[in-house]
Design a protein around this motif. Structure first.
Motif, PDB file in Angstrom:
ATOM      1  N   ASN A  85      26.446  27.528  77.775  1.00 34.03           N
ATOM      2  CA  ASN A  85      26.224  26.999  79.146  1.00 34.03           C
ATOM      3  C   ASN A  85      26.797  25.263  79.426  1.00 34.03           C
ATOM      4  N   ASN A  86      27.701  25.435  78.481  1.00 31.15           N
ATOM      5  CA  ASN A  86      28.652  24.252  78.829  1.00 31.15           C
ATOM      6  C   ASN A  86      28.527  23.390  78.129  1.00 31.15           C
ATOM      7  N   THR A  87      27.129  22.580  77.410  1.00 29.88           N
ATOM      8  CA  THR A  87      26.365  21.603  77.957  1.00 29.88           C
ATOM      9  C   THR A  87      26.489  21.049  75.582  1.00 29.88           C
ATOM     10  N   LEU A  88      26.519  22.011  75.485  1.00 31.57           N
ATOM     11  CA  LEU A  88      25.763  21.521  73.833  1.00 31.57           C
ATOM     12  C   LEU A  88      27.270  21.821  72.470  1.00 31.57           C
ATOM     13  N   SER A  89      28.021  20.321  72.248  1.00 29.84           N
ATOM     14  CA  SER A  89      29.223  21.062  71.243  1.00 29.84           C
ATOM     15  C   SER A  89      28.592  20.423  69.241  1.00 29.84           C
ATOM     16  N   CYS A  90      29.053  20.271  68.526  1.00 32.12           N
ATOM     17  CA  CYS A  90      28.726  20.774  67.212  1.00 32.12           C
ATOM     18  C   CYS A  90      28.183  19.192  67.204  1.00 32.12           C
ATOM     19  N   ALA A  91      29.454  18.399  67.742  1.00 29.94           N
ATOM     20  CA  ALA A  91      28.877  17.188  67.492  1.00 29.94           C
ATOM     21  C   ALA A  91      27.549  16.492  68.338  1.00 29.94           C
ATOM     22  N   MET A  92      26.638  17.186  69.071  1.00 24.50           N
ATOM     23  CA  MET A  92      25.884  16.427  69.564  1.00 24.50           C
ATOM     24  C   MET A  92      24.516  17.155  69.150  1.00 24.50           C
ATOM     25  N   CYS A  93      24.930  17.551  67.698  1.00 23.92           N
ATOM     26  CA  CYS A  93      23.339  17.450  66.600  1.00 23.92           C
ATOM     27  C   CYS A  93      24.480  16.554  65.231  1.00 23.92           C
ATOM     28  N   HIS A  94      25.641  16.809  65.337  1.00 23.28           N
ATOM     29  CA  HIS A  94      26.286  15.919  64.418  1.00 23.28           C
ATOM     30  C   HIS A  94      27.062  14.884  64.536  1.00 23.28           C
ATOM     31  N   VAL A  95      25.959  13.684  65.193  1.00 15.46           N
ATOM     32  CA  VAL A  95      26.491  13.055  65.922  1.00 15.46           C
ATOM     33  C   VAL A  95      27.640  12.020  64.597  1.00 15.46           C
ATOM     34  N   PRO A  96      29.711  11.785  65.179  1.00 19.15           N
ATOM     35  CA  PRO A  96      30.081  11.187  64.669  1.00 19.15           C
ATOM     36  C   PRO A  96      29.503   9.552  64.269  1.00 19.15           C
ATOM     37  N   GLU A  97      28.647   8.613  65.638  1.00 26.55           N
ATOM     38  CA  GLU A  97      28.979   7.746  65.013  1.00 26.55           C
ATOM     39  C   GLU A  97      27.694   7.349  64.313  1.00 26.55           C
ATOM     40  N   GLN A  98      26.643   8.302  63.852  1.00 32.54           N
ATOM     41  CA  GLN A  98      25.614   8.452  63.140  1.00 32.54           C
ATOM     42  C   GLN A  98      25.678   9.339  61.674  1.00 32.54           C
ATOM     43  N   GLY A  99      26.995   9.229  61.330  1.00 32.56           N
ATOM     44  CA  GLY A  99      26.478   9.831  60.161  1.00 32.56           C
ATOM     45  C   GLY A  99      26.971  10.650  60.222  1.00 32.56           C
ATOM     46  N   PHE A 100      27.773  11.620  61.156  1.00 33.39           N
ATOM     47  CA  PHE A 100      27.499  13.404  61.921  1.00 33.39           C
ATOM     48  C   PHE A 100      26.174  14.011  61.701  1.00 33.39           C
ATOM     49  N   THR A 101      25.202  13.471  61.815  1.00 27.77           N
ATOM     50  CA  THR A 101      24.406  14.071  62.123  1.00 27.77           C
ATOM     51  C   THR A 101      23.161  13.684  62.894  1.00 27.77           C
ATOM     52  N   SER A 102      21.999  13.423  63.233  1.00 29.07           N
ATOM     53  CA  SER A 102      21.275  12.936  64.116  1.00 29.07           C
ATOM     54  C   SER A 102      20.246  11.828  63.760  1.00 29.07           C
ATOM     55  N   ASN A 103      20.747  10.678  64.085  1.00 31.51           N
ATOM     56  CA  ASN A 103      19.592   9.957  63.106  1.00 31.51           C
ATOM     57  C   ASN A 103      18.573   9.670  64.412  1.00 31.51           C
ATOM     58  N   GLU A 104      18.005   9.751  65.637  1.00 26.26           N
ATOM     59  CA  GLU A 104      16.928  10.335  66.908  1.00 26.26           C
ATOM     60  C   GLU A 104      16.313  11.270  66.617  1.00 26.26           C
ATOM     61  N   LEU A 105      16.839  11.935  65.479  1.00 20.85           N
ATOM     62  CA  LEU A 105      15.541  13.738  65.507  1.00 20.85           C
ATOM     63  C   LEU A 105      15.735  14.200  64.254  1.00 20.85           C
ATOM     64  N   GLY A 106      14.429  14.100  64.082  1.00 20.06           N
ATOM     65  CA  GLY A 106      13.897  14.786  62.481  1.00 20.06           C
ATOM     66  C   GLY A 106      14.511  16.169  62.743  1.00 20.06           C
ATOM     67  N   THR A 107      14.020  16.489  64.041  1.00 18.22           N
ATOM     68  CA  THR A 107      14.968  18.075  63.613  1.00 18.22           C
ATOM     69  C   THR A 107      16.029  18.327  64.820  1.00 18.22           C
ATOM     70  N   ALA A 108      16.901  19.082  64.543  1.00 14.79           N
ATOM     71  CA  ALA A 108      17.771  19.352  65.954  1.00 14.79           C
ATOM     72  C   ALA A 108      17.090  19.982  66.706  1.00 14.79           C
ATOM     73  N   ILE A 109      17.988  19.390  68.251  1.00 13.06           N
ATOM     74  CA  ILE A 109      16.701  20.632  69.659  1.00 13.06           C
ATOM     75  C   ILE A 109      18.768  20.401  69.676  1.00 13.06           C
ATOM     76  N   GLY A 110      18.304  22.714  70.623  1.00 16.65           N
ATOM     77  CA  GLY A 110      19.655  22.961  70.454  1.00 16.65           C
ATOM     78  C   GLY A 110      19.334  23.769  72.249  1.00 16.65           C
ATOM     79  N   LEU A 111      19.935  24.341  72.477  1.00 16.25           N
ATOM     80  CA  LEU A 111      20.124  24.730  73.870  1.00 16.25           C
ATOM     81  C   LEU A 111      19.085  24.649  75.220  1.00 16.25           C
ATOM     82  N   GLU A 112      19.203  23.680  75.944  1.00 17.11           N
ATOM     83  CA  GLU A 112      18.079  23.286  76.655  1.00 17.11           C
ATOM     84  C   GLU A 112      17.040  22.954  76.212  1.00 17.11           C
ATOM     85  N   GLY A 113      17.430  22.690  75.091  1.00 13.34           N
ATOM     86  CA  GLY A 113      15.834  22.042  74.261  1.00 13.34           C
ATOM     87  C   GLY A 113      15.034  22.135  73.832  1.00 13.34           C
TER      88      GLY A 113
END
Length: 389
Positions: free
Chosen positions: A61-89
Motif C-alpha cells: 500500500n506504498n507506506t512501508l519501506s525497509c528503512a521503517m523497520c531498520h531505521v538508519p538513525e536508530q542503528g538500522f533497527t527500531s529502538n522504540e519497538l520490541g518487535t517490529a510492526i508491519g503493514l497497517e499495524g
C-alpha cells in the motif's frame, strides 16, 4: 597483430562504459568482506539498492519501506519497538535485527532460514504481515512503472531491467556496504592506540574474554572480530515465551516513575505468537528455541535486545546472562551463572559501549540522501499489466 590490437581497444572502450567492481571499504577491526564472485559490488548497484531500501512504495500500500523497520538513525533497527510492526499495524513476532555488518552473517533472520542477502530481501517484501506484496511479479511490475527507476536497472545490470534477480542483487549490494567498525576498541586492540580505551573499558574487555565468559559465543580474533560465532543458541527466552512462564516488566508511568508488573496484568494486549526458533527451519528438536548469535558491534545503538526485544538495556542483558539465562531442557550448556560485582557489571557495559563504529552517522546520512520519489503509480500493477511479448 593489427586485428588483435583493434579487438583489445574495443574491449577496453566497452569497459569504460561499464560500472567496474568497487573496492569494498572494510573498517579497522572487520575481516575481509565476503562478496559472491558473481555479484560484485558496483556503485550503480549499491546506489540503486540504497534507493530501493528507502522506498515506501515497495510495500503493497506504498507506506512501508525497509528503512521503517531498520531505521538508519536508530542503528538500522527500531529502538522504540520490541518487535517490529508491519503493514497497517500488523504484529511481527520478532525484533528487527540491525543490518550493520550484515554481509558477515552466514545464515540470515533470527532463525537462519535464509542463506544469501539476495534471497533474504524477498522475505519481508512478500510476508503478509510485513510489506505484504501479493507476489514477486507484483513488485517487479510496480518498480517498472516508477519513473525514478527508469534506466537504472539497465545501467547497473548490463541492460537487464528489474526482475526477481536484479532487485535482490541491488538490495544485497547496498546492504554489503553498511559496514561499521573502527571503534575505540578497534583502535585500542588492532590500531595500537593504548589510550583509546579508558581503564574501566579495558577492565570490561578483560571480563568479556575472561570471568564473564561472553567470548564463548562472541569470539574476538587476533586481527579482527565479528563478536559472533554465527551459530544458534537457546538462552531460555524463547522457551519462557512458549511455555508462558510468568515474567515481570518494568513499565515507565512518567519521568522517573516506574512500576513492575507481571504478564497477567497485560492480558488486554495482543498475545504472543508461537515461536520455537530454529526448530522451525531444521525440525530438529535440539534446535528448539535457539536463535542466532548477533554481532555485537554498535550494540549500544541497537536496543531493545534479544530476538523478541524483551530486554531494554545493555544492563538488562548483562543481568540476564550472569543469571545463566532461563533454565529449560534444551538450554545451551555454555550459559552458566556468573557472579559479577556491581562495578564489574558497569565495566562490562562500558566496554560494550566502546564497540560503536566511527561511521554510524555517515551511513545514516547516506541512507537518507537516497531520497526515493514519492509519486504513486498511476495504476495498480495488477490492473495495468500487459504481456510485453
Amino acid at each position: 597483430m593489427a586485428g588483435l590490437a583493434i579487438l583489445v581497444a574495443l574491449v577496453a572502450l566497452a569497459a569504460c562504459g561499464r560500472d567496474l567492481p568497487t573496492a569494498a571499504v572494510v573498517p579497522l577491526g572487520l575481516p575481509a568482506l565476503p562478496v559472491p564472485p558473481d555479484a560484485p559490488l558496483q556503485k550503480a548497484r549499491v546506489d540503486l539498492g540504497r534507493t530501493l531500501f528507502m522506498d515506501r512504495r515497495l510495500s503493497h500500500n506504498n507506506t512501508l519501506s525497509c528503512a521503517m523497520c531498520h531505521v538508519p538513525e536508530q542503528g538500522f533497527t527500531s529502538n522504540e519497538l520490541g518487535t517490529a510492526i508491519g503493514l497497517e499495524g500488523q504484529t511481527i513476532r520478532r525484533n528487527s535485527p540491525t543490518i550493520f555488518n550484515v554481509a558477515y552473517v552466514e545464515q540470515l533472520f533470527h532463525d537462519g532460514r535464509e542463506f544469501s542477502l539476495e534471497n533474504q530481501a524477498w522475505g519481508p517484501l512478500l510476508a503478509g504481515n510485513e510489506m505484504a506484496n501479493p507476489s514477486i511479479g507484483y513488485v517487479v511490475e510496480k518498480i517498472r512503472t516508477l519513473p525514478e527507476y527508469t534506466g537504472r536497472f539497465e545501467a547497473a545490470f548490463g541492460g537487464r531491467g528489474p526482475d526477481m534477480m536484479t532487485i535482490g542483487l541491488a538490495l544485497a549490494a547496498y546492504q554489503r556496504t553498511v559496514n561499521s567498525a573502527n571503534s575505540r576498541f578497534d583502535r585500542w586492540r588492532y590500531g595500537g592506540e593504548a589510550n583509546a580505551l579508558n581503564a574501566e573499558e579495558q577492565a570490561g574487555f578483560a571480563l568479556f574474554v575472561g570471568k564473564a565468559g561472553c567470548v564463548a559465543c562472541h569470539p574476538v580474533g587476533e586481527k579482527a572480530a565479528l563478536f559472533s560465532d554465527n551459530r544458534f543458541h537457546n538462552t531460555g527466552i524463547g522457551y519462557a515465551n512458549s511455555m508462558e512462564l510468568p515474567r515481570r516488566h518494568r513499565v515507565q508511568l512518567a519521568p522517573g516513575e516506574f512500576v513492575v508488573v507481571e504478564d497477567k496484568a497485560l492480558d488486554s494486549f495482543e498475545k504472543r505468537q508461537p515461536d520455537v526458533g530454529r526448530y522451525e527451519v531444521t525440525l530438529d528438536p535440539a534446535d528448539s528455541w535457539a536463535y542466532r548469535t548477533p554481532i555485537l558491534r554498535n550494540v549500544a545503538l541497537t536496543g531493545p535486545y534479544m530476538h523478541d526485544g524483551s530486554l531494554a538495556t545493555l544492563e538488562d542483558v548483562i543481568e540476564f546472562y550472569i543469571r545463566g539465562g532461563i533454565d529449560n531442557p534444551q538450554k545451551d550448556p555454555l550459559l552458566k551463572p556468573v557472579g559479577l560485582a556491581p562495578g564489574e557489571k558497569r565495566s562490562l557495559a562500558a566496554f560494550l559501549r566502546a564497540l560503536t563504529g566511527d561511521n554510524v552517522a555517515q551511513l545514516a546520512a547516506e541512507a537518507r540522501a537516497a531520497a526515493p520519489g514519492d509519486a504513486l503509480p498511476a495504476k495498480d500493477p495488477a490492473s495495468s499489466y500487459k504481456r510485453p511479448y
